[in-house]
Design a protein around this motif. Sequence first.
Motif, PDB file in Angstrom:
ATOM      1  N   PRO A   1       0.808  -1.227   0.000  1.00  0.00           N
ATOM      2  CA  PRO A   1       0.000   0.000   0.000  1.00  0.00           C
ATOM      3  C   PRO A   1       0.839   1.275   0.000  1.00  0.00           C
ATOM      4  N   SER A   2       2.060   1.216   0.557  1.00  0.00           N
ATOM      5  CA  SER A   2       2.867   2.436   0.582  1.00  0.00           C
ATOM      6  C   SER A   2       3.261   2.846  -0.837  1.00  0.00           C
ATOM      7  N   LYS A   3       3.372   1.860  -1.724  1.00  0.00           N
ATOM      8  CA  LYS A   3       3.680   2.162  -3.130  1.00  0.00           C
ATOM      9  C   LYS A   3       2.403   2.220  -3.976  1.00  0.00           C
ATOM     10  N   LYS A   4       1.266   2.142  -3.279  1.00  0.00           N
ATOM     11  CA  LYS A   4      -0.028   2.119  -3.957  1.00  0.00           C
ATOM     12  C   LYS A   4      -0.119   0.939  -4.923  1.00  0.00           C
ATOM     13  N   GLN A   5       0.581  -0.138  -4.562  1.00  0.00           N
ATOM     14  CA  GLN A   5       0.514  -1.333  -5.393  1.00  0.00           C
ATOM     15  C   GLN A   5      -0.299  -2.404  -4.664  1.00  0.00           C
ATOM     16  N   TYR A   6      -1.195  -3.059  -5.405  1.00  0.00           N
ATOM     17  CA  TYR A   6      -2.072  -4.055  -4.793  1.00  0.00           C
ATOM     18  C   TYR A   6      -2.081  -5.343  -5.600  1.00  0.00           C
ATOM     19  N   GLY A   7      -2.498  -6.410  -4.930  1.00  0.00           N
ATOM     20  CA  GLY A   7      -2.514  -7.702  -5.587  1.00  0.00           C
ATOM     21  C   GLY A   7      -3.548  -7.773  -6.700  1.00  0.00           C
ATOM     22  N   VAL A   8      -4.692  -7.150  -6.443  1.00  0.00           N
ATOM     23  CA  VAL A   8      -5.775  -7.273  -7.422  1.00  0.00           C
ATOM     24  C   VAL A   8      -6.681  -6.036  -7.332  1.00  0.00           C
ATOM     25  N   GLY A   9      -7.328  -5.727  -8.433  1.00  0.00           N
ATOM     26  CA  GLY A   9      -8.299  -4.639  -8.434  1.00  0.00           C
ATOM     27  C   GLY A   9      -9.699  -5.223  -8.358  1.00  0.00           C
ATOM     28  N   ILE A  10     -10.547  -4.600  -7.526  1.00  0.00           N
ATOM     29  CA  ILE A  10     -11.924  -5.090  -7.395  1.00  0.00           C
ATOM     30  C   ILE A  10     -12.883  -3.936  -7.662  1.00  0.00           C
ATOM     31  N   VAL A  11     -13.919  -4.229  -8.428  1.00  0.00           N
ATOM     32  CA  VAL A  11     -14.903  -3.213  -8.782  1.00  0.00           C
ATOM     33  C   VAL A  11     -15.904  -3.090  -7.636  1.00  0.00           C
ATOM     34  N   PRO A  12     -16.196  -1.859  -7.173  1.00  0.00           N
ATOM     35  CA  PRO A  12     -17.133  -1.722  -6.053  1.00  0.00           C
ATOM     36  C   PRO A  12     -18.550  -2.178  -6.411  1.00  0.00           C
ATOM     37  N   GLU A  13     -18.903  -2.041  -7.690  1.00  0.00           N
ATOM     38  CA  GLU A  13     -20.233  -2.485  -8.110  1.00  0.00           C
ATOM     39  C   GLU A  13     -20.081  -3.558  -9.170  1.00  0.00           C
ATOM     40  N   PRO A  14     -19.584  -4.730  -8.761  1.00  0.00           N
ATOM     41  CA  PRO A  14     -19.356  -5.766  -9.775  1.00  0.00           C
ATOM     42  C   PRO A  14     -20.674  -6.168 -10.424  1.00  0.00           C
ATOM     43  N   ASP A  15     -20.600  -6.405 -11.710  1.00  0.00           N
ATOM     44  CA  ASP A  15     -21.765  -6.914 -12.420  1.00  0.00           C
ATOM     45  C   ASP A  15     -22.045  -8.321 -11.877  1.00  0.00           C
ATOM     46  N   THR A  16     -23.239  -8.522 -11.346  1.00  0.00           N
ATOM     47  CA  THR A  16     -23.521  -9.828 -10.752  1.00  0.00           C
ATOM     48  C   THR A  16     -23.440 -10.928 -11.798  1.00  0.00           C
ATOM     49  N   TYR A  17     -23.600 -10.538 -13.063  1.00  0.00           N
ATOM     50  CA  TYR A  17     -23.463 -11.513 -14.141  1.00  0.00           C
ATOM     51  C   TYR A  17     -22.064 -12.116 -14.108  1.00  0.00           C
TER      52      TYR A  17
ATOM     53  N   ILE B   1      -1.705  -2.781 -10.146  1.00  0.00           N
ATOM     54  CA  ILE B   1      -2.325  -4.013  -9.654  1.00  0.00           C
ATOM     55  C   ILE B   1      -1.686  -5.184 -10.382  1.00  0.00           C
ATOM     56  N   ALA B   2      -1.441  -6.254  -9.630  1.00  0.00           N
ATOM     57  CA  ALA B   2      -0.713  -7.377 -10.204  1.00  0.00           C
ATOM     58  C   ALA B   2      -1.640  -8.325 -10.955  1.00  0.00           C
ATOM     59  N   MET B   3      -2.918  -8.392 -10.503  1.00  0.00           N
ATOM     60  CA  MET B   3      -3.856  -9.311 -11.151  1.00  0.00           C
ATOM     61  C   MET B   3      -5.160  -8.576 -11.434  1.00  0.00           C
ATOM     62  N   TRP B   4      -5.816  -9.011 -12.495  1.00  0.00           N
ATOM     63  CA  TRP B   4      -7.053  -8.342 -12.899  1.00  0.00           C
ATOM     64  C   TRP B   4      -7.898  -9.339 -13.661  1.00  0.00           C
ATOM     65  N   GLU B   5      -9.133  -9.519 -13.208  1.00  0.00           N
ATOM     66  CA  GLU B   5     -10.023 -10.494 -13.814  1.00  0.00           C
ATOM     67  C   GLU B   5     -10.890  -9.801 -14.846  1.00  0.00           C
ATOM     68  N   SER B   6     -10.870 -10.299 -16.072  1.00  0.00           N
ATOM     69  CA  SER B   6     -11.664  -9.634 -17.111  1.00  0.00           C
ATOM     70  C   SER B   6     -11.833 -10.554 -18.313  1.00  0.00           C
ATOM     71  N   GLY B   7     -12.533 -10.050 -19.315  1.00  0.00           N
ATOM     72  CA  GLY B   7     -12.716 -10.791 -20.554  1.00  0.00           C
ATOM     73  C   GLY B   7     -11.604 -10.475 -21.537  1.00  0.00           C
ATOM     74  N   ILE B   8     -11.855 -10.713 -22.806  1.00  0.00           N
ATOM     75  CA  ILE B   8     -10.825 -10.521 -23.837  1.00  0.00           C
ATOM     76  C   ILE B   8     -10.610  -9.041 -24.157  1.00  0.00           C
ATOM     77  N   TRP B   9     -11.583  -8.194 -23.762  1.00  0.00           N
ATOM     78  CA  TRP B   9     -11.592  -6.794 -24.216  1.00  0.00           C
ATOM     79  C   TRP B   9     -10.293  -6.037 -24.012  1.00  0.00           C
TER      80      TRP B   9
END
Lengths: 276, 426, 314
Positions: free
Chosen positions: B193-209, B275-283
Amino acid sequence: MKMKSRVEKTYIYGILIFFSLLFLAPLFWMVTTSLKSPEELYLFPPKWIPSSLHFENFKEAWISQPFTQFLKNSLTVTILATLGQIVSSALVAYGFARFTFKGRDFLFMVLLATMMIPWEVTMIPLYMEFNFLGWINTLKPLIVPAWFGAPFYIFLMRQFIMGIPKELDEAARIDGANSFQIFYKIYLPLMKPILILVGVFSMLNCWNDYLGPLVFLNDQSKYTLTLGLAQFKGMFGVDMEGIMAITFLISIPPLILFFAAQRYIVDDVSKSGVKG
Amino acid sequence: MRKISLLAMILVLVSAFSLAACSNSSSGEKASGGSGEEKDGKGNTTLRFATWDSGEALKIQQDIAKKFEEKNPGVKVQVEAYGDGFDQKLAASFGAKNPPDMMYMWNFPAYSESLEPLDAYLEGDTEMDMDDFYQGLFNYSSMNGKIYGMPAGFTTRVVYYNKDLFDAANVPYPKDGWTWDDFQQIAKKLSDPSKKQYGVGIVPEPDTYDLQGLVWSNGGSFISNDGKEVKGYMNSPKTIESIEILSNLLKKKSAVLVGGKNQQSGDDIFKAGKIAMWESGIWPLAGFKEAKINFGTVEVPSFGAKPAKGVIASSAVSVAKDSKHKELAYKFVKFYSSAEAIKMRTADLPVRISVVKEMNMEQDLLISPFYKMLERSTDTPAFLLNSNWNEINRNLSAAVNAVMLGQDAEKLLNKAVQDSEKYMKK
Amino acid sequence: MMKSLLASPTPYVEIKRKKKIKWDKVVPLLFISPWVIGFLAFTLGPLLYSLFISFYDWPVVGKATFIGLDNYKTMFMDDPLFWQSLWVTVKFAALFVPLNIVVALVLAILLNQNVKGHSFFRTFFYLPSVISGVALAMIWAWVFNGEYGILNYFLSLVDITGPNWLNETGWALIAMVIASLWGQGTMMLIFLAGLKGISGELYEAASIDGANKLTQFFKITLPLLTPTILFNVITTIIAAFQQLTLALLLTGGGPLNSTYFYAMYVYENAFKYFKMGYSSANAWFMFLIVLGLTMLVFKSSSAWVYYEGEVKKK
């Protein structure tokens, strides 16, 4: 009034410069973003000055869709609609400001009320109507209604006219001028600043209108600039460089227009003969 | 005053009646008199095709349309790019009975009533080789046993990881078959956190889909398989546990809140190397390559021995029921899902097995996890199971949002179930 | 005064007196006819259609079914989001309307001080109003991000840990107000035009009488600016109730519906949930609220707005 103390002047400039920075900093970022290379776009802390300027970003964004055609369409809509807006709104505003007739206040309330209609629900019936008229996928829905005045501009002009002393037209009336002559010869020249102000607002409004073109136009050859801009933002992805570059480019014409027009709006009023 | 108001009243009534009449008839004849029948001077027929794509993906569609025009002289395809105004524009044109002939489609429950079922066309078409498509995709474009859209492209969701950040922290790259425990540990190690680096990014309003993959992986679900029950599903311990994984990552500062579609998106933060990891589609894949990020992709983690599950985002092409040129529109849809056209679609993943084989895509290390996830995407998403899902989802989304912001998951999901009961058709 | 205007005698019409009287009634209507025609052609129909459809269950795609007052009943009795969005909008309006008026007025007064380079300052202050919505939202996303945003970056330089603006329920609405204030250029310009219309002679006369700056502001500037203020108050109220773009593009109504504006509620019911009938009922309710507010402001205006050329009804 004219003898301002040095301290007071320093204060005024200080505040003005402070606000200028507040207003300009995000825009500065917009411009530099559109000039950055992809690797530099997302650095944190952000890089204020890109290490190399990529002016080709503008060209790439511009040719990625037929923006020259969009520009032509935008110009057509903006010029024709603004012209209509100024002429019709001035007439109507004069009618409301300078006459007393039965139902005037009622009609004026109706006029104000039309400003409050949420477009979400009138959009589909309006689409039906334009479809019935065969106007869908033409520029007509964006131009023709402007020739019947818009409440915001009518209201603005009415407020201005009501601030003009009435002695002027009473004098003219004694000279035998009719209402249209008075409007044309006396009021229009006096209204120059407000006409230009409405012109600037209306022009900007048409230029940046997204919803009208989105709903009423189908074919890409009819698209306006904002619709072209929206094509950088799909349902599943955003091309930030493209958006910033095009936004910067399409902001230039209204800015130049505003810079040129502003002195007629705010500087010449006192010289135009309206004495408050 | 009285005269004017009388006059106004009359005008109001007249226009009301004329509009009502006009709207009734417009469902029938009027629309055909309008811009529905579009022929230019040379007697060409114009087909209208609506898409939500933008940028490069849009250009690809325009190219495919041109190819179709070349093969079918006398036909002009008008590609209409609605971008993220897609639903709005489509609603207006359907509402006014002047829809495009063909359109991109994913939300079949909302639109299927106005779409043409394609079964009859497909059955009578001897050239159409339905077996070449990944069969799971038809799940996503069928309603009540009828096919309403032909798959054109799709994406599953994988985990992107930034190799440079992994190397710097001396953490080995994740491999297929990893678990959520692994995930949590890695995320912890990669956070600073001191470098503002995190393991993963999470969306506050994730699409429940998108969350469904996570929930299914844990053996949970938002709704029963017959679509009739949310109680005991949406608020089951397994569902709660899977959603709490994300909120716990945030609480332990192994994750940071990033914007989804709005705000500063996780794509951008990933590009910034924060962020080191990020969950997403092909976009975002092409964008990551363009920004010269050293990254890899991997299947989503599993819950221990339970198989990891995924969800598909599919783009299908449908034909409007009100189209004046249905035969021709079907011809377009057919071309659009032909191997030739599918090969041109480089912005998402090919839907045909033969194309994937021919282009050796399963050997591409960045792409192969997407196809592995496709095999894992066998469950049916909730929106296809209950016609009121939109309403139910409003409650679920609010609950999930609150959980991401640190509130109690069990309490909120119980409330979401309670609020949703009235939409459950028994 | 009114009489002299309506029956103003023109020398050559003695013979056609009867006809002339008729003209007096027609001329005002001729002036306002463009708007009346436009209203009947493009506004009234769609407006009534939306009222008509508000009594129906209409999923846009598919058939409409008459359900009487059910939409309105659901809205008032059975939809917490209706009240939530209304409350958010009222809070927003209560913050935004006065702030917007004050900021725009202060900037206009500053610019009215005959400072050097005023045309540049004017352009700077107006500039944000030129930027179109999509880019605006992106700029604000970049400013307000909790971890990586520029606002918190600057705050950290002076040792303040800024909030996660767009993801904390207490701050998101304030962020919206700030972002909306940034586009005050239109109001500022209208004020500026109003200020320039006030003759310098009045101030000179007041100075001679020994009135100080503050007295001059309250005795001259403010009263003569009231027509402009009336205009800005009414249009800002309307704008506050129609605020949609920023919420839609920046927060999507969140977090926890804390920026779920009424306009967004109407929008989502129409285009996300495809309940056009319900959405029309929502919209009609908002329409009546804003109309009521406007009429209140407007009726009160005779007490505080001063028109120099007013046709006073005695």
